[in-house]
Design a protein around this motif. Structure first.
Motif, mmCIF file in Angstrom:
data_model
loop_
_atom_site.group_PDB
_atom_site.id
_atom_site.type_symbol
_atom_site.label_atom_id
_atom_site.label_comp_id
_atom_site.label_asym_id
_atom_site.label_seq_id
_atom_site.Cartn_x
_atom_site.Cartn_y
_atom_site.Cartn_z
ATOM 1 N N LYS A 163 0.838 -1.197 0.000
ATOM 2 C CA LYS A 163 0.000 0.000 0.000
ATOM 3 C C LYS A 163 0.878 1.254 0.000
ATOM 4 O O LYS A 163 1.614 1.510 0.944
ATOM 5 N N LEU A 164 0.795 2.043 -1.068
ATOM 6 C CA LEU A 164 1.609 3.254 -1.197
ATOM 7 C C LEU A 164 0.838 4.516 -0.808
ATOM 8 O O LEU A 164 1.440 5.549 -0.549
ATOM 9 N N ALA B 114 1.996 9.343 -3.680
ATOM 10 C CA ALA B 114 1.976 7.927 -4.053
ATOM 11 C C ALA B 114 1.796 7.749 -5.555
ATOM 12 O O ALA B 114 2.364 6.824 -6.153
ATOM 13 N N SER B 115 1.007 8.612 -6.180
ATOM 14 C CA SER B 115 0.763 8.468 -7.615
ATOM 15 C C SER B 115 2.053 8.610 -8.416
ATOM 16 O O SER B 115 2.232 7.958 -9.454
ATOM 17 N N MET C 74 -6.392 5.207 -4.009
ATOM 18 C CA MET C 74 -6.078 5.125 -5.427
ATOM 19 C C MET C 74 -7.187 4.411 -6.198
ATOM 20 O O MET C 74 -7.604 4.838 -7.274
ATOM 21 N N THR C 75 -7.694 3.324 -5.641
ATOM 22 C CA THR C 75 -8.726 2.532 -6.309
ATOM 23 C C THR C 75 -10.020 3.322 -6.493
ATOM 24 O O THR C 75 -10.692 3.210 -7.532
ATOM 25 N N ASN D 107 -14.230 -0.743 -1.741
ATOM 26 C CA ASN D 107 -13.216 -1.178 -2.709
ATOM 27 C C ASN D 107 -11.839 -0.666 -2.319
ATOM 28 O O ASN D 107 -11.675 0.504 -1.987
ATOM 29 N N TYR D 108 -10.861 -1.524 -2.364
ATOM 30 C CA TYR D 108 -9.491 -1.117 -2.074
ATOM 31 C C TYR D 108 -8.481 -1.714 -3.047
ATOM 32 O O TYR D 108 -7.406 -1.155 -3.256
#
Length: 509
Positions: free
Chosen positions: A384-385, A395-396, A426-427, A473-474
């Motif tokens: 996980k970033l 993180a992106s 992110m998701t 959602n992850y």
């Protein structure tokens, strides 16, 4: 302290008679039935609960919390489970952390209204952004009157109903099976038990992960109900301290610490017919195996026959082992953890894949920059970033660089690229499009064209509530086809052929 509970544990704090009403057995009846656990401390807990429930005096009914009737409260009426403080209209000031409460809402917004619609029963937390976690919705059974029950009676009944439903859902999915004995049997809101996740590891070990204050406070009740539903299982209780602190709960030091025993044999878990060494008895927050990628491992492995495969951030070798099992020509797994590499090598031996898989201990960024080999299938599954939305921008950039460097290692003839993120921030951003755009931009930087083939999430045993979808959602696992690299000389030759066919005279300098 590690807690083990066998089949001789008292499964229920109450028994159900033929009329479906609840009757608490006496301590003498419990002992005569041979249901007493080994632990004397737990025996006293059962005794006190049984005696309290069997007493007909001083009955304590469940307090009520009323929600505001507005657009937000409609989500709870439709099955939403997490109630925020701003949605509450009225609640007793004497409510304590993890108290069971009956939740209702006015039938109309008219202030003169005196009628209320029951929503369900949940656990209260004055310290959390989730003020109430609803555990059961009244629309499922309007005749069920929680306001006439005692709190412990209602909690045991609700937990048993939800746990049994979770087990039935897994049976419908085909779990367990001869191919897979390791899977998630309870997945928080997806199974109506917010804050609680349980993985079955190796067929008979239930690893419980608590991330909500109410789970810690009602721990013994949860364990008692689990013993009723999973009587042949050993239970290991773990916590997520950061999530508990967010929920306003600070566990006492060493309260849930697992006693690590020397020379404990690993637990062999089976997934997709592949065996893994797992260590659920060791300290740590996680449940020792990431079964959320089970279906994604098999999915991409079916594209690996006869191919050269690179597995980046290989952890315990899940993608590598599945690729080898599908007859990949060569598999290389890379991870920065020596413990992970050691486990990968043991798992490789366990499945007789030593000749087709090699594992490398290295930071994946350093490995990709120094690697001169090319691969037909590349799998990138980093940790996980982006743990929070605030860290997403930073993180992106990391996701961009990792995907760019991975694509540079793709065979000149093109191939399959699977890239993953387990960061919910992110998701969920832009409905999932943000992550895909990040990969697209990385492909341009790598000078590789990609075509999206599939986008998948967590395995089916990681159930989700449709009332809160897509909030849960992850995980995103996206599969791309990376087309053949277009070199400058090839592009010039193609342009020349087009010009000649068009009748254009060309002079080469």
């Amino acid at each position: 302290m590690k807690r083990r509970f066998g089949s001789n544990l008292l499964c229920l704090f109450m028994w159900i008679n033929s009329s479906n009403s609840f009757v608490a057995p006496s301590f003498r009846e419990i002992r005569r039935a041979g249901l007493l656990p080994v632990s004397s401390q737990f025996s006293s807990t059962i005794k006190s609960v049984g005696e309290e429930l069997s007493s007909g005096t001083d009955r304590v009914h469940i307090p009520k919390v009323t929600l505001k009737r507005n657009r937000q409260s409609k989500s709870f009426r439709d099955g939403g489970q997490l109630v925020f403080s701003g949605s509450i209209q009225d609640a007793s000031k004497t409510l304590n952390l993890a108290d069971l409460v009956v939740v209702d809402v006015p039938v109309s917004s008219d202030k003169r209204n005196e009628n209320y619609q029951p929503i369900g029963v949940g656990v209260y937390n004055p310290n959390s952004m989730y003020r109430i976690r609803i555990l059961y919705h009244s629309l499922l059974n309007p005749q069920l009157r929680f306001d006439k029950m005692e709190p412990k009676q209602a909690l045991v009944m609700v937990l048993n109903m939800q746990l049994k439903k979770a087990v039935e859902a897994r049976k419908a999915m085909g779990f367990p099976s001869s191919e897979t004995d390791t899977y998630r049997i309870v997945n928080g809101e997806g199974d109506g038990i917010s804050g609680l996740a349980i993985d079955i590891v190796g067929g008979n070990i239930a690893v419980i992960m608590s991330s909500a204050a109410w789970c810690e406070i009602h721990k013994q009740t949860i364990l008692g109900c689990l013993a009723a539903v999973l009587p042949e299982h050993e239970f290991i209780w773990k916590t997520t301290p950061s999530r508990l602190r967010q929920d306003g709960f600070t566990p006492r030091e060493n309260e849930n610490e697992i006693e690590e025993l020397e020379d404990v044999a690993p637990v062999i878990a089976t997934e997709n017919g592949i065996k893994y060494q797992t260590f659920p008895h060791q300290k740590g927050q996680k449940t020792s195996v990431y079964c959320d990628q089970r279906e994604n491992r098999l999915n991409v492995a079916k594209m690996c026959k006869g191919k050269r495969v690179l597995d980046l951030c290989c952890y315990h070798g899940g993608f590598s082992l599945n690729a080898a099992n599908q007859h990949a020509e060569l598999v290389v797994g890379v991870d920065s953890s020596q413990d992970a590499i050691d486990t990968c090598m043991e798992n490789s031996k366990l499945n007789n894949f030593e000749d087709s898989i090699s594992f490398v201990k290295s930071d994946i960024s350093a490995y990709m920059k120094s690697c001169s080999s090319k691969f037909d299938v590349i799998i990138l599954d980093p940790p996980k970033l982006a743990p929070t939305l605030a860290t997403l921008n930073k993180a992106s950039k990391k996701y961009h660089s990792l995907n760019r460097d991975a694509l540079k290692l793709m065979s000149d003839g093109g191939g399959i690229f699977m890239t993953c993120t387990c960061s919910s921030a992110m998701t969920q951003k832009d409905g999932g499009n943000f992550f895909l755009q990040t990969v697209q931009q990385a492909s341009l930087a790598a000078k590789r064209q990609v075509t999206l083939l599939q986008v998948n999430g967590a395995a089916s045993c990681h159930t989700r509530s449709p009332a809160s979808f897509p909030a849960g959602n992850y995980l995103t696992a996206a599969i791309f086809f990376s087309s053949k690299e277009q070199k400058q000389s090839s592009l010039q030759s193609t342009k020349l052929r087009v010009q000649i066919r068009a009748g254009v005279r060309v002079t080469l300098l």
